[in-house]
Structures are given as C-alpha cells and as structure tokens.
Design a protein around this motif. Structure first.
Motif, short mmCIF file in Angstrom:
data_model
loop_
_atom_site.label_atom_id
_atom_site.label_comp_id
_atom_site.label_asym_id
_atom_site.label_seq_id
_atom_site.Cartn_x
_atom_site.Cartn_y
_atom_site.Cartn_z
N ILE A 1 1.92 -32.77 -4.24
CA ILE A 1 1.84 -31.76 -4.67
C ILE A 1 1.38 -30.47 -4.71
O ILE A 1 2.43 -29.44 -4.54
CB ILE A 1 2.88 -32.23 -6.53
N PHE A 2 0.58 -30.37 -4.43
CA PHE A 2 -0.22 -29.03 -4.88
C PHE A 2 0.20 -28.52 -3.68
O PHE A 2 -0.01 -27.37 -3.15
CB PHE A 2 -1.94 -29.30 -4.84
N SER A 3 0.23 -29.37 -2.07
CA SER A 3 0.28 -28.70 -0.58
C SER A 3 1.89 -28.15 -1.22
O SER A 3 2.36 -27.05 -0.37
CB SER A 3 0.58 -29.59 0.59
N PHE A 4 3.19 -28.46 -1.25
CA PHE A 4 4.49 -28.33 -1.96
C PHE A 4 4.44 -27.18 -2.52
O PHE A 4 5.08 -25.97 -2.35
CB PHE A 4 5.24 -29.50 -2.16
N LEU A 5 3.66 -27.34 -3.67
CA LEU A 5 3.84 -25.86 -4.18
C LEU A 5 3.40 -24.12 -4.15
O LEU A 5 3.80 -23.83 -3.74
CB LEU A 5 3.10 -25.79 -5.77
N LEU A 6 1.87 -24.69 -3.66
CA LEU A 6 1.24 -23.93 -2.32
C LEU A 6 2.31 -22.68 -1.36
O LEU A 6 2.48 -22.12 -0.77
CB LEU A 6 0.45 -24.59 -1.41
N LYS A 7 2.80 -23.81 -0.64
CA LYS A 7 4.31 -23.65 0.91
C LYS A 7 5.32 -22.98 -0.15
O LYS A 7 5.95 -21.66 1.25
CB LYS A 7 4.42 -24.38 1.39
N PHE A 8 5.29 -23.99 -1.10
CA PHE A 8 6.12 -22.71 -2.31
C PHE A 8 6.10 -21.03 -2.90
O PHE A 8 6.82 -20.32 -2.60
CB PHE A 8 7.46 -23.33 -3.46
N LEU A 9 4.94 -21.23 -2.89
CA LEU A 9 4.63 -19.61 -3.72
C LEU A 9 3.81 -18.77 -2.82
O LEU A 9 4.48 -17.75 -2.56
CB LEU A 9 2.61 -20.05 -4.42
N VAL A 10 3.29 -19.55 -1.29
CA VAL A 10 3.66 -18.36 -0.30
C VAL A 10 5.29 -17.92 0.37
O VAL A 10 4.09 -16.62 1.08
CB VAL A 10 2.52 -18.99 0.86
N SER A 11 5.61 -18.44 0.61
CA SER A 11 7.14 -17.96 0.75
C SER A 11 7.72 -16.86 0.34
O SER A 11 8.13 -16.40 0.43
CB SER A 11 8.39 -19.53 0.79
#
Length: 129
Positions: free
Chosen positions: A109-119
């Motif tokens: 979940i954390f890696s998904f949210l990190l990718k989402f925020l970076v995009s």
C-alpha cells in the motif's frame, strides 16, 4: 550377503527421564545429541528428495505434473516439522504469521501511494509543438 534395507537406531538414550531432565546431565546431553542427529537426518533426507524432484522436473519436461507427483508428495511430507522447535506444531501452523502478512500488505500500500503521489507532484512538461 546383501545390503540392509534400513538402519535402525535407538529411539532415545536409555537413561533419559523426560519428567526430570536435569537428574542425569550425561543422559540429557546424549538426548540433545540424539535430537540434533535426528534433525540433521531429516534435513538431509529433505535435500535428497529435493534433488530427485529437480531431476524429475528436468527429465520429464511438460509431463512433470503427472510423472513427479509422488515426489512432490514426499517433498511436502518431508518439509513438515523440519525446522528447530516445530515438532509439535500442526501442519496448518507452518504458514506465514499474521504479522508478516500485515507488514507485507502495508508495504505494498505504501509503495502504491508513493507512486501515486509522485505522479501528481512531478511538474508537467508541455511540448513545444
């Protein structure tokens, strides 16, 4: 004179008393050595079956599901209780703990949210056309 089918060892040292293990320290050490020896025998048996299974997969190719099924069953049976301190555990308890699954899920979940925020936080580059 032929080869013996199997070697039979004593179950445990004769002087060992499980109710009072510290009564005879020599018997306690012999019992500990016996347990370690049995564990190593189980581990080596597991390795032999694993090598046979690898060989069967390699030789049989696409038919390995039918031809190697008996080795897979032996392999799975030999893995039960191999680790130290897992003798009395039920086979259902050999799966991962709830804590490790929760940590793994949180990392996903954390890696998904990190990718989402970076995009969303990266600046948009406009083309010069």
């Amino acid at each position: 004179m032929g080869r013996k089918n199997e070697v039979v060892f004593d179950e445990q040292p004769p002087d060992f008393d499980p109710a009072n293990p510290y009564k005879d320290p020599v018997a306690m050490l012999e019992m500990r050595d016996h347990i370690v020896r049995e564990k190593w025998i189980d581990i080596e048996t597991f390795k032999i079956i694993r090598d046979k299974l690898r060989w069967c997969y390699r030789i049989e190719g696409v038919n390995h599901l039918q031809k190697c099924r008996h080795l897979v069953q032996q392999y799975m049976d030999s893995t039960r209780g191999i680790g130290w301190g897992k003798n009395d555990r039920h086979p259902d308890q050999h799966r991962p703990s709830l804590h490790s699954i929760t940590v793994h899920f949180c990392l996903i979940i954390f890696s998904f949210l990190l990718k989402f925020l970076v995009s969303f936080s990266s600046p948009k580059v406009q083309s010069l056309d």
